[in-house]
Design a protein around this motif. Sequence first.
Motif, mmCIF file in Angstrom:
data_model
loop_
_atom_site.group_PDB
_atom_site.id
_atom_site.type_symbol
_atom_site.label_atom_id
_atom_site.label_comp_id
_atom_site.label_asym_id
_atom_site.label_seq_id
_atom_site.Cartn_x
_atom_site.Cartn_y
_atom_site.Cartn_z
ATOM 1 N N SER A 1 -16.516 16.615 -4.134
ATOM 2 C CA SER A 1 -16.678 15.323 -4.071
ATOM 3 C C SER A 1 -15.120 14.751 -3.314
ATOM 4 C CB SER A 1 -16.671 14.541 -5.253
ATOM 5 O OG SER A 1 -17.944 14.940 -5.889
ATOM 6 N N ILE A 2 -15.627 14.106 -2.171
ATOM 7 C CA ILE A 2 -14.023 13.433 -1.229
ATOM 8 C C ILE A 2 -14.208 12.174 -1.426
ATOM 9 C CG2 ILE A 2 -13.085 13.564 0.702
ATOM 10 C CD1 ILE A 2 -14.709 16.311 1.565
ATOM 11 N N TYR A 3 -12.959 11.377 -1.885
ATOM 12 C CA TYR A 3 -12.812 9.989 -1.659
ATOM 13 C C TYR A 3 -11.538 9.702 -0.966
ATOM 14 C CZ TYR A 3 -13.019 5.167 -3.879
ATOM 15 O OH TYR A 3 -13.070 4.096 -3.927
ATOM 16 N N TYR A 4 -12.014 9.056 0.245
ATOM 17 C CA TYR A 4 -10.996 8.845 1.416
ATOM 18 C C TYR A 4 -10.629 7.358 1.588
ATOM 19 C CZ TYR A 4 -8.196 9.999 5.473
ATOM 20 O OH TYR A 4 -7.091 10.076 6.403
ATOM 21 N N SER A 5 -9.467 7.190 1.121
ATOM 22 C CA SER A 5 -8.919 5.686 1.097
ATOM 23 C C SER A 5 -8.027 5.558 2.549
ATOM 24 C CB SER A 5 -8.205 5.110 -0.137
ATOM 25 O OG SER A 5 -8.736 5.408 -1.290
ATOM 26 N N ARG A 6 -8.283 4.547 3.387
ATOM 27 C CA ARG A 6 -7.518 4.231 4.389
ATOM 28 C C ARG A 6 -6.710 3.337 4.139
ATOM 29 N NH1 ARG A 6 -11.490 3.667 9.627
ATOM 30 N NH2 ARG A 6 -12.722 5.656 9.582
ATOM 31 N N GLY A 7 -5.302 3.679 4.866
ATOM 32 C CA GLY A 7 -4.096 2.606 4.395
ATOM 33 C C GLY A 7 -4.187 1.730 5.916
ATOM 34 N N PRO A 8 -3.207 0.795 5.938
ATOM 35 C CA PRO A 8 -2.976 0.010 7.193
ATOM 36 C C PRO A 8 -2.513 0.831 8.060
ATOM 37 C CG PRO A 8 -0.917 -0.166 5.429
ATOM 38 C CD PRO A 8 -1.923 0.564 4.765
ATOM 39 N N LEU B 1 -5.628 5.011 -9.064
ATOM 40 C CA LEU B 1 -6.808 4.990 -8.405
ATOM 41 C C LEU B 1 -7.266 3.647 -7.860
ATOM 42 C CD1 LEU B 1 -9.437 6.333 -6.793
ATOM 43 C CD2 LEU B 1 -10.503 6.551 -9.041
ATOM 44 N N ALA B 2 -7.233 2.793 -9.006
ATOM 45 C CA ALA B 2 -7.672 1.345 -8.985
ATOM 46 C C ALA B 2 -6.676 0.591 -8.062
ATOM 47 C CB ALA B 2 -7.797 0.736 -10.291
ATOM 48 N N GLU B 3 -5.477 0.880 -7.973
ATOM 49 C CA GLU B 3 -4.324 0.452 -6.972
ATOM 50 C C GLU B 3 -4.526 0.905 -5.685
ATOM 51 O OE1 GLU B 3 0.391 -0.391 -7.579
ATOM 52 O OE2 GLU B 3 -0.235 1.824 -7.804
ATOM 53 N N VAL B 4 -4.967 2.183 -5.507
ATOM 54 C CA VAL B 4 -5.218 2.652 -4.048
ATOM 55 C C VAL B 4 -6.365 1.891 -3.559
ATOM 56 C CG1 VAL B 4 -6.090 4.676 -2.750
ATOM 57 C CG2 VAL B 4 -4.233 4.676 -4.398
ATOM 58 N N GLU B 5 -7.494 1.518 -4.322
ATOM 59 C CA GLU B 5 -8.684 1.225 -3.896
ATOM 60 C C GLU B 5 -8.462 -0.379 -3.629
ATOM 61 O OE1 GLU B 5 -12.222 3.268 -6.290
ATOM 62 O OE2 GLU B 5 -11.279 1.654 -7.254
ATOM 63 N N HIS B 6 -7.575 -1.266 -4.214
ATOM 64 C CA HIS B 6 -7.555 -2.292 -4.138
ATOM 65 C C HIS B 6 -6.645 -2.689 -2.893
ATOM 66 C CE1 HIS B 6 -5.957 -6.576 -5.054
ATOM 67 N NE2 HIS B 6 -4.962 -6.130 -4.742
ATOM 68 N N HIS B 7 -5.794 -1.858 -2.431
ATOM 69 C CA HIS B 7 -5.083 -1.707 -1.207
ATOM 70 C C HIS B 7 -5.517 -1.286 0.208
ATOM 71 C CE1 HIS B 7 -1.550 -3.997 -3.009
ATOM 72 N NE2 HIS B 7 -1.668 -3.146 -3.875
ATOM 73 N N GLN C 1 -0.978 7.154 8.407
ATOM 74 C CA GLN C 1 -0.029 7.942 7.576
ATOM 75 C C GLN C 1 0.049 7.545 6.084
ATOM 76 O OE1 GLN C 1 0.758 6.421 10.284
ATOM 77 N NE2 GLN C 1 2.775 6.918 11.418
ATOM 78 N N LEU C 2 -0.563 6.353 5.821
ATOM 79 C CA LEU C 2 -0.711 5.998 4.454
ATOM 80 C C LEU C 2 -2.071 6.057 3.965
ATOM 81 C CD1 LEU C 2 1.517 2.803 4.428
ATOM 82 C CD2 LEU C 2 2.259 5.103 3.870
ATOM 83 N N ASP C 3 -2.952 6.860 4.578
ATOM 84 C CA ASP C 3 -4.143 7.042 4.139
ATOM 85 C C ASP C 3 -4.005 8.165 2.679
ATOM 86 O OD1 ASP C 3 -5.345 6.049 6.140
ATOM 87 O OD2 ASP C 3 -6.109 7.773 7.101
ATOM 88 N N THR C 4 -5.058 7.943 1.715
ATOM 89 C CA THR C 4 -5.079 8.936 0.566
ATOM 90 C C THR C 4 -6.273 9.686 0.347
ATOM 91 O OG1 THR C 4 -3.380 7.521 -0.303
ATOM 92 C CG2 THR C 4 -4.442 8.773 -1.944
#
Length: 281
Positions: A219-226, A100-106, A229-232
């Motif tokens: 609860s929903i936590y959506y992390s966008r990637g660059p 999770l921390a790695e996903v947030e970082h990127h 397709q790389l969202d999480t």
Amino acid sequence: MRTKPTGRQLRLGTELRKLRERAGLTATEAGQLLGSKQTLISNIEAGRAGVSPERVRTLACQYDCDDNALIEALAGMTGERKRGWWEEYREIMSSALLDLAEVEHHATHLHTAITVHIPGLLQTVDHARETFRQVVPDLAPPAVEHRISFRIKRQTVLYQDQPTPYVVFIHEAALRMQFGGPAIARAQLRHLLDMSERDHITIRALPFDAGAFPGSGQSIYYSRGPVPQLDTVHLDQSHGPVFLDAEAQLHKYRVLLERMEARTLAPEKTRDVIHAIARDL
């Protein structure tokens, strides 16, 4: 050969496997195209073997992928040599929390929708401590402090030189929960108000009178990637975090967040609500 690939390394392998399968190739056939064995392809896709940016581009070419933005985003996932701060916690925290921390970082953008808790990235130390004291089975005091330390370090994504944009939809129920008593709850609400003044943070309340809304109860936590397709999507379960990245799942949660936004108050009205709740404590 890696024995414990990180979540990011696993995600890279998963995306390369998706490209291969869309091309209709087996791992053996892909290996033959590269002049290597099937085991290398399998190990790359499982995150066990490293892969260079050049090899990612070669694989994408062999898989007839012409999405240059995706290809370069995948190539960019390969070259990191520096260990992230979360690796300090490798022996004391679950691998899912490290991921999770790695996903947030990127992440390029973070978006939370939450109904009964204050988001971890916006919690005060005292609020976090009270939260971890309620974990079942009980955590030993040192474990509680490790959890608090880890949560506060995760918050650095909001304080760095180029902070990650963060949007929060938070239900009025969460704002009224008095974790640790009135004094701690009041301090937590003031912290939310302070953070809401930052340009990169948007907090919108879901009031009680909004009634039923899509995604209620979770609860929903959506992390966008660059690239999309790389969202999480991260779902917080009692047994630990769950990560979703299938295309249909990502689409579902994008729609849920869009529909939830229509029920939320504007940021200015949200601050008024938080002020009012804090005054009543």
